[in-house]
Write an enzyme that holds these catalytic residues in place. Sequence first.
Site, PDB file in Angstrom:
ATOM      1  N   HIS A  11       0.865  -1.185   0.000  1.00 42.73           N
ATOM      2  CA  HIS A  11       0.000   0.000   0.000  1.00 42.73           C
ATOM      3  C   HIS A  11       0.892   1.223   0.000  1.00 42.73           C
ATOM      4  CE1 HIS A  11       0.980   0.832   4.195  1.00 42.73           C
ATOM      5  NE2 HIS A  11       0.678  -0.433   4.502  1.00 42.73           N
TER       6      HIS A  11
ATOM      7  N   SER B  89       2.598  -5.290   6.852  1.00 45.96           N
ATOM      8  CA  SER B  89       2.181  -4.938   5.493  1.00 45.96           C
ATOM      9  C   SER B  89       3.340  -5.153   4.531  1.00 45.96           C
ATOM     10  CB  SER B  89       1.739  -3.475   5.436  1.00 45.96           C
ATOM     11  OG  SER B  89       0.568  -3.286   6.177  1.00 45.96           O
TER      12      SER B  89
ATOM     13  N   ASP C 218      -2.299 -20.003  11.471  1.00 44.92           N
ATOM     14  CA  ASP C 218      -1.094 -20.513  12.111  1.00 44.92           C
ATOM     15  C   ASP C 218      -1.088 -20.126  13.593  1.00 44.92           C
ATOM     16  OD1 ASP C 218       1.740 -20.856  12.909  1.00 44.92           O
ATOM     17  OD2 ASP C 218       2.029 -21.242  10.771  1.00 44.92           O
TER      18      ASP C 218
END
Length: 340
Positions: free
Chosen positions: A160, A302, A287
């Site tokens: 992003h 991110s 997980d």
Amino acid sequence: MSHGRKGVWLLSLLLAFNILPGRALALAPGDLLKPVGRAVAIELDTEGVIVAGLAQVETETGERSPAGEAGLRTGDRITAVNGRNVHTGEEFLDAVEALGEEDVLLTACRDGKEETFTVEPVRGQDGGRYLGLWLRSSISGIGTVTFQDPESGYFGALGHGVCLEGDNSLMPISGGAIAPASVSDVARGERGCPGALVGVPEGGETLGSVEKNTDHGIFGVARPLETGEPPCGGDALPAAGEGEIKKGQATILSNVEGCAVEEYTVEITQILPSAPDGRQLALKVTDERLMEKTGGIVQGMSGSPIIQNGKLVGAVTHVLVEDPERGYGVSIEEMLAAAG
């Protein structure tokens, strides 16, 4: 803010760097790219200087904020002083000092539009003339590198863009750098409170330069970056087209402790190819090791590469504040289009 340098807050580049040689690229699905997953320190120089805050100046008649009175806001990007273009904090200070006792005419960008503001400095109790501005000319933080082209060193990170405070528009940059970082702690994600990786730069060296800030990631050129362990982290993998991504099991590569990049299982629960905001892939962490360490997806993750069926399919981009176990990712095809 004084016409002198005292009292001015400028977040300048911490590390000097050399831009590494690259080549013109048009990366596309099918290309072999190295999934990285390494957390790095990111430093971006803004194009212009950013208003980080408005200061109250103590005068003989009480507190005043000349910049605020003129209409400036936090997040405004100042590009010129009395018609003289400024790109850095140093250029801003030089331009203001050259005006002497004159009023200061500032040109600033806000919400994609250019506006002008006339600021009349006030004299503080110490005799100095102040604008009442806190400024910064760079921004820094921790993020994750998604991929690197093994031939050219070209890399993509974050998945992003880096945005301006206030209007959330994409921050124009004049350059930047990435440097090694170590994850020293994790603020765990909880419902209603997104967590975050806490990282620190590892030393005086840099890994490479940042050249572009786009809606789907930052991009630049770096020397070979560390990756995770095989099967996903050792070798380059083909980049998948959006049509190749399937709902179901996948893995991500993330660096959530020290410098170690590890592979964690996730599930792609939904595919939204037309989503315009980097949320093409809905994710759920499956997980237990990652849930124990971080509580799910947290800020700083991110850019973590998403791998499925032996292909690089995307990058983690967002966490759901109300449920950190879930988040979103951008497809690698969309990310490569932004890079190109």
